[in-house]
Enzyme design. Structure first.
Site, PDB file in Angstrom:
ATOM      1  N   GLU A 164      -2.137   5.345  15.029  1.00 35.61           N
ATOM      2  CA  GLU A 164      -0.692   5.399  15.226  1.00 35.61           C
ATOM      3  C   GLU A 164      -0.279   6.560  16.127  1.00 35.61           C
ATOM      4  O   GLU A 164       0.460   7.460  15.719  1.00 35.61           O
ATOM      5  CB  GLU A 164       0.016   5.482  13.866  1.00 35.61           C
ATOM      6  CG  GLU A 164      -0.225   4.248  13.024  1.00 35.61           C
ATOM      7  CD  GLU A 164       0.616   4.190  11.752  1.00 35.61           C
ATOM      8  OE1 GLU A 164       1.060   5.241  11.280  1.00 35.61           O
ATOM      9  OE2 GLU A 164       0.815   3.071  11.239  1.00 35.61           O
ATOM     10  N   GLU A 196      -2.979  -3.137   9.654  1.00 32.92           N
ATOM     11  CA  GLU A 196      -2.660  -2.611   8.320  1.00 32.92           C
ATOM     12  C   GLU A 196      -1.542  -3.421   7.690  1.00 32.92           C
ATOM     13  O   GLU A 196      -0.558  -3.774   8.350  1.00 32.92           O
ATOM     14  CB  GLU A 196      -2.176  -1.160   8.412  1.00 32.92           C
ATOM     15  CG  GLU A 196      -3.227  -0.164   8.794  1.00 32.92           C
ATOM     16  CD  GLU A 196      -2.692   1.264   8.734  1.00 32.92           C
ATOM     17  OE1 GLU A 196      -1.733   1.537   7.975  1.00 32.92           O
ATOM     18  OE2 GLU A 196      -3.226   2.107   9.470  1.00 32.92           O
TER      19      GLU A 196
HETATM   20  C1  GAL Z   1       0.015   3.919   8.149  1.00 27.75           C
HETATM   21  C2  GAL Z   1      -1.171   4.806   8.430  1.00 27.75           C
HETATM   22  C3  GAL Z   1      -2.181   4.775   7.292  1.00 27.75           C
HETATM   23  C4  GAL Z   1      -1.473   4.947   5.966  1.00 27.75           C
HETATM   24  C5  GAL Z   1      -0.402   3.890   5.839  1.00 27.75           C
HETATM   25  C6  GAL Z   1       0.351   3.958   4.534  1.00 27.75           C
HETATM   26  O1  GAL Z   1       1.098   4.230   8.927  1.00 27.75           O
HETATM   27  O2  GAL Z   1      -1.811   4.409   9.620  1.00 27.75           O
HETATM   28  O3  GAL Z   1      -3.136   5.802   7.488  1.00 27.75           O
HETATM   29  O4  GAL Z   1      -0.921   6.213   5.902  1.00 27.75           O
HETATM   30  O5  GAL Z   1       0.526   4.043   6.865  1.00 27.75           O
HETATM   31  O6  GAL Z   1       1.304   2.932   4.440  1.00 27.75           O
END
Ligand code: GAL
Length: 627
Positions: free
Chosen positions: A107, A264
């Protein structure tokens, strides 16, 4: 990811044993690893020894060591260190059978205002303005309030304690931050591409993240991936959230016009929102299949297992602290896995859309900086979403593009609130309509050039007045709760926020305002230009008008739909390839629905044939293969 302090506990001293074991275990269990480079969080020793890697904030304070994503993108030391650890990772795992793809950093975001970044910014500016400070002064209109620069060294990045009202400076700084981040990413990828040329490279994007123009970063990636954490069950916003998420998936697919990865998502809940509500039964499957419906070829999670400590110990995961699989969440993940295994045929397929909706980061930056209209929230993002929803609701696929993409494949191009328009883009729009395209623009179209200097001679800029056959004289900003009325095809609609006063020339008036000193004057016009037509919507509405308007346009242009009849909160999307067509049907209502079908399909999950109608439970989803 984030393991640098374990991999390199002391400068130049490495220990890959934990990662070796993880890679081996994943492979033994039949999996692949999307291996991240660790630049998103670095070891303590590095900040101690090389303070230049620490980020400097807009108010010029240097950050302490801590958190993550807190490094300078310019620092030669950080660039050298990240390239070095990436090289070691690539050399170590180049032949490992589990290595599936590279996930570069995490990110990317934020900005640094250190002396090294200031110098890099000045170099970037000298390059852009070909060493001509007068050109920069003109582009930034620096005579206003005596801001003229007489040497390059005087130029500083925007700051709350310094320059923050020179729009050209802010816009160039944001462009620079994107370029510098892309350059940093490029530096990270050099050893990866050299040592593992066949392994795909990606980095994870964050929705409409304001700080980076992802259209530039996409050039460094082989496949797009993004992180998706919507507020699925926010009371009263269920459909709104579904529409926004669909739009974001479409944008991520459109970046490379290829399937993307859902890097994710959470199988249950997050831990960083104000209210961290659980996904209701069914929503995990629905939201995962939604991503695939819009072009994702993967469903991945943050996180596999909750870490025992740290700030994310209460974030949702596939495996909870209980450590076993007898949980609702685990079962739902396993069920989804079973369905995904039946969907191999979907991988690589794409939609072929006839509608392009433009969302442009530079336009967004300029609108955000603009002093005028509604001061603090111009609602650009929401407006783009408002113009997207009518298509989502009708099962009509949309590509989401910025202003620099090829528009020729589309029957309909929609560019809401496109305030910032450079000459080349104006020409491209003109050509698009002249060649037979249908264009829809709105209030505040074409007011400023690429430097955020107002176009002279009347809005919309340049030749667009001829394209739309009108000119826009002034715009009224309404207070919250104030409305006007617009009558179109004998039906009354509510105008709110903005009412622009326009004067048709060759354009035909289709709707008029009902109130105020501009009552009776045009609110919607259409103009024939070349072989095409251009619509100008002069007002913002509450959503009812755009829904009817695009519904009619969709019929007029005979835009293809994934399914013929969809009720409120139900949508359908198409992916096709190799002679196969998949229709994804999604129900975002808390009640079951019955969806009429016009063809015979096989339900990929159950194997059963369905025709005539499909019953979907609340938050239900079906993957149908056309027979
Ligand atoms: C994302 C991040 C992850 C984790 C996740 C939690 O933005 O890349 O490492 O923190 O959020 O929702």
């Amino acid at each position: 990811i984030f393991s640098w302090a374990v991999l390199e506990p002391e400068e130049g001293k490495y220990d890959f044993s934990f990662l070796d074991q993880a890679m081996d275990n994943v492979y033994k269990n039949g999996g692949k690893v999307v291996l991240a480079t660790p630049s998103g969080a670095r070891p303590h020793w590095m900040s101690d020894k090389y303070p230049e890697v620490l980020r400097v904030l807009p108010d010029r304070r240097r950050a302490l060591f801590g958190a993550r994503h807190n490094h300078c993108f310019t620092s030669p030391v950080y660039r050298q260190k990240t390239a070095q650890i990436n090289r070691l990772l690539a050399e170590r795992y180049r032949n490992h059978p589990a290595l599936g793809a590279w996930h570069v950093s995490n990110e990317y975001g934020g900005e640094c205002h250190c002396p090294l970044c200031q110098e890099a910014f000045r170099t970037w500016l000298k390059n852009k303005y070909e060493g001509d400070l007068e050109r920069l002064n003109h582009a930034w209109w620096t005579d206003f309030w005596s801001h003229r620069y007489t040497s390059w060294e005087q130029i500083e990045s925007p700051s709350p304690i310094g320059e923050n009202g020179v729009h050209g400076l802010t816009l160039d700084w944001k462009r620079f931050v994107t370029d510098q981040t892309a350059d940093f990413m490029h530096n990270e990828t050099i050893p990866l591409r050299e040592i593992t040329p066949d392994v795909l490279v990606t980095t994870n994007f964050m929705a409409f993240y304001p700080g980076l123009n992802y259209w530039k970063l996409r050039e460094e990636t082989d496949v797009i991936s993004w992180d998706n954490y919507p507020d699925w069950h926010k009371p009263g916003e269920q459909i709104h959230v579904a529409v926004r998420t669909a739009l974001l998936h479409d944008m991520n697919r459109s970046f490379l016009q290829k399937p993307f990865m859902l890097m994710e998502s959470t199988p249950s809940h997050v831990n960083w929102k104000e209210y961290n509500k659980l996904k209701r039964p069914g929503m995990h499957k629905l939201s995962s299949i939604q991503a695939i419906a819009h072009g994702s070829d993967t469903v991945q999670y943050f996180q596999w297992r909750k870490s025992r400590g740290g700030s994310e110990k209460m974030h949702g995961a596939v495996v909870d602290h209980c450590g076993h699989e007898h949980t609702r969440v685990f079962r739902e993940v396993a069920e989804l896995g079973e369905l995904l295994q039946k969907m191999d045929g979907v991988v690589g397929t794409m939609p072929h859309n006839k509608v392009a909706l433009l969302y442009d980061w530079e336009n967004r930056w300029a609108l955000e900086d603009l002093r005028g209209l509604q001061k603090n929230d111009k609602k650009y993002e929401e407006t783009v979403q408002q113009h997207y929803k009518p298509f989502w609701q009708r099962g009509i696929g949309v590509d989401v593009l910025d202003f620099h993409q090829d528009l020729s494949p589309y029957s309909l191009v929609i560019a809401p609130m496109m305030y910032l328009m450079e000459k080349d883009n104006i020409e491209r729009l003109k050509q698009y309509v002249a060649n037979g395209g249908t264009l829809v623009c709105t209030y505040v179209t074409g007011e400023a050039d690429e430097n955020d200097l107002c176009w002279l001679g009347g809005f919309p800029a340049g030749g667009l007045k001829e394209v739309f056959g009108l000119w826009a004289e002034e715009i009224d900003t309404l207070y919250p709760g104030e409305t006007n009325q617009v009558t179109w095809q004998e039906k009354d609609y509510t105008a709110q926020d903005y009412c622009e006063v326009i004067h048709p020339d060759s354009a035909q008036t289709l709707a008029v305002y009902g109130k105020d000193f501009y009552a009776g004057s045009p609110a919607l016009c259409v103009n024939q230009f070349g072989k095409g037509q251009a619509y100008y919507i002069a007002f913002r509405d509450d959503g009812a008008f755009v829904d009817d308007f695009y519904g009619k346009l969709a019929d007029d242009l005979e835009l293809p739909r994934a399914l013929p009849h969809l009720s409120e909160g139900v949508t359908a999307h198409l992916r096709e390839g190799d002679g196969e067509r998949y229709v994804f049907v999604e129900n975002y209502n808390a009640q079951p629905v019955c969806v009429p079908l016009d063809k015979v399909y096989q339900n990929v999950e159950t194997g059963q044939m369905v025709s005539k109608e499909l019953l979907l439970e609340s938050f239900g989803v079906a993957v149908l293969k056309e027979q």
